[in-house]
Write a protein that holds these residues in place. Structure first.
Motif, PDB file in Angstrom:
ATOM      1  N   LEU A 253       0.805  -1.226   0.000  1.00  0.00           N
ATOM      2  CA  LEU A 253       0.000   0.000   0.000  1.00  0.00           C
ATOM      3  C   LEU A 253       0.834   1.270   0.000  1.00  0.00           C
ATOM      4  O   LEU A 253       0.354   2.328   0.432  1.00  0.00           O
TER       5      LEU A 253
ATOM      6  N   ARG B 161      -0.636   4.651  -1.194  1.00  0.00           N
ATOM      7  CA  ARG B 161      -1.860   5.190  -0.595  1.00  0.00           C
ATOM      8  C   ARG B 161      -1.604   5.960   0.709  1.00  0.00           C
ATOM      9  O   ARG B 161      -2.512   6.130   1.510  1.00  0.00           O
TER      10      ARG B 161
ATOM     11  N   LEU C 130     -10.649   4.153   1.263  1.00  0.00           N
ATOM     12  CA  LEU C 130     -10.072   2.842   0.933  1.00  0.00           C
ATOM     13  C   LEU C 130     -11.119   1.745   1.022  1.00  0.00           C
ATOM     14  O   LEU C 130     -12.117   1.879   1.736  1.00  0.00           O
TER      15      LEU C 130
ATOM     16  N   GLN D  52      -8.154  -2.901   1.821  1.00  0.00           N
ATOM     17  CA  GLN D  52      -7.056  -1.935   1.974  1.00  0.00           C
ATOM     18  C   GLN D  52      -6.984  -1.422   3.418  1.00  0.00           C
ATOM     19  O   GLN D  52      -5.902  -1.270   3.971  1.00  0.00           O
ATOM     20  N   ARG D  53      -8.146  -1.178   4.016  1.00  0.00           N
ATOM     21  CA  ARG D  53      -8.152  -0.718   5.421  1.00  0.00           C
ATOM     22  C   ARG D  53      -7.504  -1.758   6.330  1.00  0.00           C
ATOM     23  O   ARG D  53      -6.733  -1.420   7.212  1.00  0.00           O
TER      24      ARG D  53
ATOM     25  N   ARG E 279      -5.308  -3.892   5.441  1.00  0.00           N
ATOM     26  CA  ARG E 279      -3.863  -3.916   5.196  1.00  0.00           C
ATOM     27  C   ARG E 279      -3.174  -2.750   5.908  1.00  0.00           C
ATOM     28  O   ARG E 279      -2.050  -2.885   6.390  1.00  0.00           O
TER      29      ARG E 279
END
Ligand code: ADP
Ligand code: ADP
Length: 230
Positions: free
Chosen positions: A131, A134, A142, A146-147, A149
């Protein structure tokens, strides 16, 4: 790495007493990836919170790296948590008004790590979870995967010996869940991080080395597996 001996946990309210854990004896080896499954209310989160020194047992002892920690004062426990343990929760627990890099840096703020070094290490942790592009996004920009991660990057930024994960893929679809699981397997394999994961997903549990089945506050069965990437 972690040794629980004769753990009992009783929750008391003014009217009810709940025996959440009964006679739990459990040893987690350094470098092991252990999963825990069991029906709702059987004590999995309580067990994880006790292993993570977030909650104290009613009786029994907890050893971490050979040191008895169950009788230490809260301040010492907070320090051990910050230095040795990383936490991942089903609902991510990111801070909404901090961007990704600032969220990941958080555990280092409680240590005496300089701002430059914090940024460098947060970047490095974000690279490990794929990531690094980001860093200036906010959590609500996200996807769930993704959150989670980002939450993993925050959990590993302090290079913990142990990661405790409470249903880390519980809110994710199977594709994002697999991504998160692959990252955990990679951390375990490549960095030797010890991982204890509560899950409702049988397939994921079978990708860890050992699956402990819980029922009514007790471990009732153990299955051993060869941990596999994908
Ligand atoms: P699981 O994670 O397996 O769903 P929990 O560890 O959350 O199970 O809960 C184990 C038992 O302890 C349940 O009966 C639950 O209702 C009870 N319990 C959990 N937390 C508390 C609390 N803070 N106060 C009172 N009872 C609790
Ligand atoms: P669930 O498994 O129901 O989604 P969570 O994973 O959100 O529950 O949280 C599990 C437990 O850990 C809760 O009792 C919560 O109060 C506690 N907890 C959550 N986040 C933190 C944190 N950052 N520090 C300490 N305790 C936390």
């Amino acid at each position: 790495m972690i040794k629980l001996t004769n753990i009992e946990k009783v929750y008391k309210t003014s009217t009810i007493q709940t025996l959440a854990l009964h006679q739990v004896n459990l040893e987690v080896a350094r470098g092991e990836f252990l999963s825990i499954m069991g029906p709702s209310g059987c004590g999995k989160s309580t067990l994880l919170n006790i292993m993570g020194l977030l909650d104290a047992p009613t009786s029994g002892t907890i050893r971490l790296d050979g040191q008895t920690v169950s009788n230490l004062p809260d301040k010492r426990l907070a320090r051990i948590r910050n230095e040795k343990l990383g936490f991942i929760f089903q609902s991510y627990h990111l801070i909404q008004d901090l961007h990704v890099l600032d969220n990941v840096e958080l555990p280092l703020i409680y240590r005496n790590v300089s701002a430059t070094e914090r940024k460098r290490r947060a970047q490095e942790a974000l690279e490990k979870v794929g990531l690094s592009a980001r860093t200036k996004h906010y959590p609500n920009q996200l996807s769930g995967g993704q959150r989670q991660r980002v939450a993993i990057a925050r959990a590993i930024v302090g290079r913990p010996d142990v990661i405790l994960a409470d249903e880390p893929t519980g809110n994710l679809d199977s594709v994002m869940g697999d991504e998160v699981m692959n990252i955990l397997l990679q951390l375990n394999r490549q960095e030797g991080t010890t991982i204890v994961m509560v899950t409702h997903d049988e397939a994921m549990a079978k990708r860890t080395q050992r699956l402990l089945r819980f029922f009514d506050g007790q471990a009732v069965n153990t299955e051993n597996y060869v941990a596999q990437l994908s």
